[in-house]
Design a protein around this motif. Structure first.
Motif, PDB file in Angstrom:
ATOM      1  N   ASP A 101     -11.676 -51.585  53.073  1.00  0.00           N
ATOM      2  CA  ASP A 101     -11.622 -50.120  53.053  1.00  0.00           C
ATOM      3  C   ASP A 101     -10.674 -49.666  51.941  1.00  0.00           C
ATOM      4  O   ASP A 101      -9.451 -49.722  52.075  1.00  0.00           O
ATOM      5  CB  ASP A 101     -11.137 -49.599  54.415  1.00  0.00           C
ATOM      6  N   VAL A 102     -11.245 -49.240  50.820  1.00  0.00           N
ATOM      7  CA  VAL A 102     -10.437 -48.812  49.666  1.00  0.00           C
ATOM      8  C   VAL A 102     -10.071 -47.343  49.867  1.00  0.00           C
ATOM      9  O   VAL A 102     -10.886 -46.448  49.647  1.00  0.00           O
ATOM     10  CB  VAL A 102     -11.213 -49.001  48.353  1.00  0.00           C
ATOM     11  N   LYS A 103      -8.842 -47.088  50.276  1.00  0.00           N
ATOM     12  CA  LYS A 103      -8.401 -45.722  50.566  1.00  0.00           C
ATOM     13  C   LYS A 103      -7.751 -45.080  49.339  1.00  0.00           C
ATOM     14  O   LYS A 103      -6.555 -44.815  49.297  1.00  0.00           O
ATOM     15  CB  LYS A 103      -7.419 -45.730  51.735  1.00  0.00           C
ATOM     16  N   MET A 104      -8.554 -44.900  48.322  1.00  0.00           N
ATOM     17  CA  MET A 104      -8.079 -44.198  47.130  1.00  0.00           C
ATOM     18  C   MET A 104      -9.285 -43.613  46.423  1.00  0.00           C
ATOM     19  O   MET A 104     -10.406 -44.131  46.538  1.00  0.00           O
ATOM     20  CB  MET A 104      -7.305 -45.131  46.208  1.00  0.00           C
ATOM     21  N   TYR A 105      -9.044 -42.497  45.695  1.00  0.00           N
ATOM     22  CA  TYR A 105     -10.152 -41.824  45.043  1.00  0.00           C
ATOM     23  C   TYR A 105     -10.615 -42.619  43.827  1.00  0.00           C
ATOM     24  O   TYR A 105      -9.811 -43.072  43.015  1.00  0.00           O
ATOM     25  CB  TYR A 105      -9.757 -40.415  44.591  1.00  0.00           C
ATOM     26  N   GLN A 106     -11.931 -42.768  43.710  1.00  0.00           N
ATOM     27  CA  GLN A 106     -12.541 -43.390  42.543  1.00  0.00           C
ATOM     28  C   GLN A 106     -13.831 -42.635  42.255  1.00  0.00           C
ATOM     29  O   GLN A 106     -14.493 -42.130  43.179  1.00  0.00           O
ATOM     30  CB  GLN A 106     -12.844 -44.873  42.781  1.00  0.00           C
ATOM     31  N   PRO A 107     -14.222 -42.514  40.990  1.00  0.00           N
ATOM     32  CA  PRO A 107     -15.508 -41.875  40.678  1.00  0.00           C
ATOM     33  C   PRO A 107     -16.642 -42.573  41.407  1.00  0.00           C
ATOM     34  O   PRO A 107     -16.655 -43.807  41.511  1.00  0.00           O
ATOM     35  CB  PRO A 107     -15.614 -42.044  39.157  1.00  0.00           C
ATOM     36  N   PRO A 108     -17.586 -41.836  41.938  1.00  0.00           N
ATOM     37  CA  PRO A 108     -18.687 -42.469  42.695  1.00  0.00           C
ATOM     38  C   PRO A 108     -19.540 -43.399  41.847  1.00  0.00           C
ATOM     39  O   PRO A 108     -20.183 -44.297  42.370  1.00  0.00           O
ATOM     40  CB  PRO A 108     -19.512 -41.264  43.191  1.00  0.00           C
ATOM     41  N   GLU A 109     -19.548 -43.183  40.497  1.00  0.00           N
ATOM     42  CA  GLU A 109     -20.361 -44.039  39.641  1.00  0.00           C
ATOM     43  C   GLU A 109     -19.734 -45.406  39.414  1.00  0.00           C
ATOM     44  O   GLU A 109     -20.407 -46.343  38.965  1.00  0.00           O
ATOM     45  CB  GLU A 109     -20.586 -43.358  38.280  1.00  0.00           C
ATOM     46  N   MET A 110     -18.442 -45.565  39.686  1.00  0.00           N
ATOM     47  CA  MET A 110     -17.779 -46.851  39.463  1.00  0.00           C
ATOM     48  C   MET A 110     -18.199 -47.832  40.568  1.00  0.00           C
ATOM     49  O   MET A 110     -18.251 -47.470  41.745  1.00  0.00           O
ATOM     50  CB  MET A 110     -16.263 -46.677  39.440  1.00  0.00           C
ATOM     51  N   SER A 111     -18.484 -49.062  40.179  1.00  0.00           N
ATOM     52  CA  SER A 111     -19.002 -50.050  41.128  1.00  0.00           C
ATOM     53  C   SER A 111     -17.951 -50.404  42.179  1.00  0.00           C
ATOM     54  O   SER A 111     -16.745 -50.402  41.905  1.00  0.00           O
ATOM     55  CB  SER A 111     -19.421 -51.317  40.383  1.00  0.00           C
ATOM     56  N   PRO A 112     -18.392 -50.724  43.417  1.00  0.00           N
ATOM     57  CA  PRO A 112     -17.459 -51.110  44.482  1.00  0.00           C
ATOM     58  C   PRO A 112     -16.619 -52.336  44.117  1.00  0.00           C
ATOM     59  O   PRO A 112     -15.476 -52.455  44.572  1.00  0.00           O
ATOM     60  CB  PRO A 112     -18.364 -51.381  45.674  1.00  0.00           C
ATOM     61  N   VAL A 113     -17.176 -53.233  43.310  1.00  0.00           N
ATOM     62  CA  VAL A 113     -16.427 -54.441  42.935  1.00  0.00           C
ATOM     63  C   VAL A 113     -15.171 -54.066  42.168  1.00  0.00           C
ATOM     64  O   VAL A 113     -14.075 -54.568  42.438  1.00  0.00           O
ATOM     65  CB  VAL A 113     -17.327 -55.386  42.109  1.00  0.00           C
ATOM     66  N   VAL A 114     -15.322 -53.188  41.187  1.00  0.00           N
ATOM     67  CA  VAL A 114     -14.162 -52.770  40.387  1.00  0.00           C
ATOM     68  C   VAL A 114     -13.169 -52.005  41.255  1.00  0.00           C
ATOM     69  O   VAL A 114     -11.949 -52.167  41.105  1.00  0.00           O
ATOM     70  CB  VAL A 114     -14.622 -51.923  39.192  1.00  0.00           C
ATOM     71  N   GLN A 115     -13.667 -51.194  42.154  1.00  0.00           N
ATOM     72  CA  GLN A 115     -12.768 -50.454  43.052  1.00  0.00           C
ATOM     73  C   GLN A 115     -11.942 -51.417  43.906  1.00  0.00           C
ATOM     74  O   GLN A 115     -10.739 -51.217  44.102  1.00  0.00           O
ATOM     75  CB  GLN A 115     -13.588 -49.513  43.937  1.00  0.00           C
ATOM     76  N   GLN A 116     -12.569 -52.458  44.417  1.00  0.00           N
ATOM     77  CA  GLN A 116     -11.847 -53.429  45.236  1.00  0.00           C
ATOM     78  C   GLN A 116     -10.836 -54.220  44.406  1.00  0.00           C
ATOM     79  O   GLN A 116      -9.741 -54.545  44.892  1.00  0.00           O
ATOM     80  CB  GLN A 116     -12.842 -54.381  45.903  1.00  0.00           C
ATOM     81  N   VAL A 117     -11.175 -54.505  43.143  1.00  0.00           N
ATOM     82  CA  VAL A 117     -10.218 -55.191  42.258  1.00  0.00           C
ATOM     83  C   VAL A 117      -8.982 -54.306  42.045  1.00  0.00           C
ATOM     84  O   VAL A 117      -7.840 -54.785  42.107  1.00  0.00           O
ATOM     85  CB  VAL A 117     -10.881 -55.547  40.924  1.00  0.00           C
ATOM     86  N   GLN A 118      -9.204 -53.031  41.790  1.00  0.00           N
ATOM     87  CA  GLN A 118      -8.079 -52.114  41.594  1.00  0.00           C
ATOM     88  C   GLN A 118      -7.219 -52.023  42.855  1.00  0.00           C
ATOM     89  O   GLN A 118      -5.986 -52.000  42.781  1.00  0.00           O
ATOM     90  CB  GLN A 118      -8.599 -50.722  41.201  1.00  0.00           C
ATOM     91  N   TRP A 119      -7.894 -51.988  43.999  1.00  0.00           N
ATOM     92  CA  TRP A 119      -7.137 -51.932  45.257  1.00  0.00           C
ATOM     93  C   TRP A 119      -6.313 -53.209  45.436  1.00  0.00           C
ATOM     94  O   TRP A 119      -5.142 -53.158  45.835  1.00  0.00           O
ATOM     95  CB  TRP A 119      -8.108 -51.762  46.417  1.00  0.00           C
ATOM     96  N   ALA A 120      -6.905 -54.352  45.151  1.00  0.00           N
ATOM     97  CA  ALA A 120      -6.193 -55.630  45.316  1.00  0.00           C
ATOM     98  C   ALA A 120      -4.983 -55.702  44.391  1.00  0.00           C
ATOM     99  O   ALA A 120      -3.909 -56.195  44.781  1.00  0.00           O
ATOM    100  CB  ALA A 120      -7.149 -56.792  45.049  1.00  0.00           C
TER     101      ALA A 120
END
Length: 555
Positions: A49-68
């Motif tokens: 559960d990535v609890k931070m704002y990210q553009p919807p077009e950005m892939s979930p993989v990159v979002q999870q990397v940023q969260w990690a």
């Protein structure tokens, strides 16, 4: 709490302070352990559960990397805090051990995710999905919707942004990302063209409907450029750059015009909002001032080269119509409160109290004002040509509301007439044609004069106590000060008539007494004796007549 602790770490690290805060630090360590367990539980779950704002077009993989990576930085802070400042506590060892494990798991997670993203990117590059459509024009128009469409894969832009985001986190750039770098210039043009397309496709929504005709020429220029321009392809960099610059120039011009006209539209709207709450009769000068300001704004816009303002003028005429209609209805419902103050005098003329100026003249003046106020919208000058006056319809729709003002006007005039009648009764003595004759006819006995002298004195005292202050009947001020002299003259005139009638009566009584005495003396001085019964009877009759008159003079 972690960041607050790090903020005051030098203070907390002092022995005395640490001893004083021993229990609080134990609780703090427990909260840090709980935080690490929460992160670990997220890592162990099927979906992070990535609890931070990210553009919807950005892939979930990159979002999870940023969260990690963010969690890694936080866990490192916890680990540093435990090693340097909390190592003497019993739970510190558990905290450090857990932090090491979480850091290991986080690194494993973002490394695997980064490798997954790199493999996916490499696969897309090999398959050709991340390529520009070199065989299609840069810009096309949809046959069904007439929308402007830019022929490029929008995923290219987001892949570029994702690569930059991962590089900023310190992760290695994959070899496939070099392909994206070769398209950097074209992607820059693609982003600009996408903005132009978005502006073109939403141009109707951006414009205020009434200002569209004024931007017609610029809109036609944009439409002509995007529709009549010969096809431009991605592999022609120079022509693509020129085409993009032209589009951007026209769009910037159209955007600046739209911004300017919108600002002027809002300025007029603010003025109309003020007029909605501005009284129509009491503040006519403000109405004229604000309407002039609106007209000045429109004329300034026209002077700046904007034509076809008829629709804009018509729009604001109707908004002025609404504001005028609103205030007109409010005014008619309280029109009697807007009559100007009128001063009238009560004067004594022709043996009666009269209104000056006359009541009918006052009525004519007020009805003239009433008609002028009711017809006010018909003379309102709008923003369009005088032939298109729409404001006269307001009078036809709502003038009947003026009946309330008519009733109030007649009620005020009726109250004025009742006031006049009341003062007429008070000035009844002045209304008697001949007061001296009245006194002569009705005053016979001494008691009559005595009672009337007392009443005259009391009347004079009452007149002296009367204030004769102005009376207020709605908007009519009745001035009674001029009657003071008349009332005082009444009292003096009554006293004079009573004195005159008393003197006249006394003279008449004295003359009657003198006549009686003279007749009696003549009879008494006659010493001749009666010669017969007839003369004796005559003498007896005269004596009897004198004796009958005697009580009148004795009384």
């Amino acid at each position: 709490m972690l960041y607050e602790f790090m903020r005051y770490k030098s203070l907390i690290d002092r022995p005395l302070v640490k001893i004083a805060l021993n229990s609080e630090l134990e609780i703090f360590i427990s909260s840090l352990i709980s935080m690490l367990k929460t992160i670990q539980a997220q890592l162990d779950s099927d979906e992070v559960d990535v609890k931070m704002y990210q553009p919807p077009e950005m892939s979930p993989v990159v979002q999870q990397v940023q969260w990690a990576k963010q969690m890694e930085a936080k866990v490192k802070d916890i680990q540093t805090c435990a090693e340097k400042y909390l190592k003497e506590f019993e739970s510190s060892a558990e905290l450090q051990k857990l932090a090491i494990q979480v850091l290991k798991d986080l690194k494993t997670m973002y490394t695997q995710l980064h490798e997954e993203w790199s493999r996916d990117l490499q696969a897309q590059v090999k398959s050709g999905t991340l390529q520009l459509s070199l065989d299609k024009p840069v810009v096309e128009f949809s046959a069904s919707s007439k929308m402007m469409v830019v022929n490029f894969n929008s995923r290219l832009v987001w892949v570029e942004l994702e690569a930059r985001a991962l590089a900023a986190l310190g992760l290695p750039t994959p070899a496939a990302a070099a392909h994206i770098d070769t398209l950097a210039a074209a992607l820059g043009d693609a982003r600009a063209l996408q903005q132009v397309a978005s502006f073109h496709n939403t141009l109707g929504e951006r414009m205020i409907p009434s200002t569209r005709p004024m931007m017609l020429q610029a809109a036609l220029d944009l439409s002509t450029l995007v529709q009549d321009q010969r096809a431009v392809y991605w592999n022609d960099a120079e022509q693509l750059q020129n085409y993009t610059d032209k589009l951007k120039k026209i769009v910037l011009k159209l955007e600046s015009q739209n911004t300017y006209l919108t600002s002027q539209h809002i300025a007029i709207r603010n003025i109309v909002e003020i007029l909605m709450d501005t009284e129509l009769l009491a503040k006519q000068a403000e109405w004229k001032k604000h309407v002039k300001n609106i007209r000045d704004i429109i004329e300034t816009v026209e002077a700046n080269g904007y034509k076809n303002t008829e629709l804009w003028r018509s729009h604001w005429d109707w908004q002025l119509y609404k504001a005028l209609e609103c205030q007109y209805i409010k005014t008619l419902l309280s029109l009697h409160k807007h009559f100007p103050l009128v001063k009238i005098d009560l004067v004594l003329r022709g043996r009666s109290v009269r209104i000056q100026p006359p009541l009918e003249e006052i009525r004519v003046q007020h009805y003239h004002q009433l008609r002028r106020l009711v017809a006010l919208p018909a003379h309102f000058v709008g923003l369009r040509a005088a032939a298109d006056n729409i404001f006269a319809a307001i009078v036809d729709k709502h003038s009947w509301l003026g009946n309330r003002a008519v009733k109030q006007l007649e009620a005020a005039l009726a109250a004025l007439e009742r006031t006049r009648e009341a003062w007429t009764r008070r000035a009844s003595l002045a209304c008697v044609p001949d007061l001296h004759t009245l006194c002569t006819e009705h005053l016979k006995e001494p008691g009559d004069w005595e009672a009337n002298f007392k009443a005259c004195k009391a009347y004079g005292q009452a007149v002296a106590k009367m204030s004769f202050e102005d009376e207020r009947i709605d908007w009519i001020i009745v001035v009674t000060a001029t009657l003071r002299h008349e009332f005082e003259a009444q009292a003096r005139n009554l006293w004079t008539c009573l004195m005159s009638s008393l003197q006249t009566n006394c003279r008449e009584d004295a003359a009657a007494v003198d006549t009686f005495i003279a007749n009696a003396m003549v009879m008494l001085e006659n010493k001749a004796l009666p010669k017969n019964a007839k003369e004796l009877a005559e003498i007896s009759g005269k004596q009897q007549a004198l004796q009958e008159k005697m009580p009148e003079f004795i009384a």
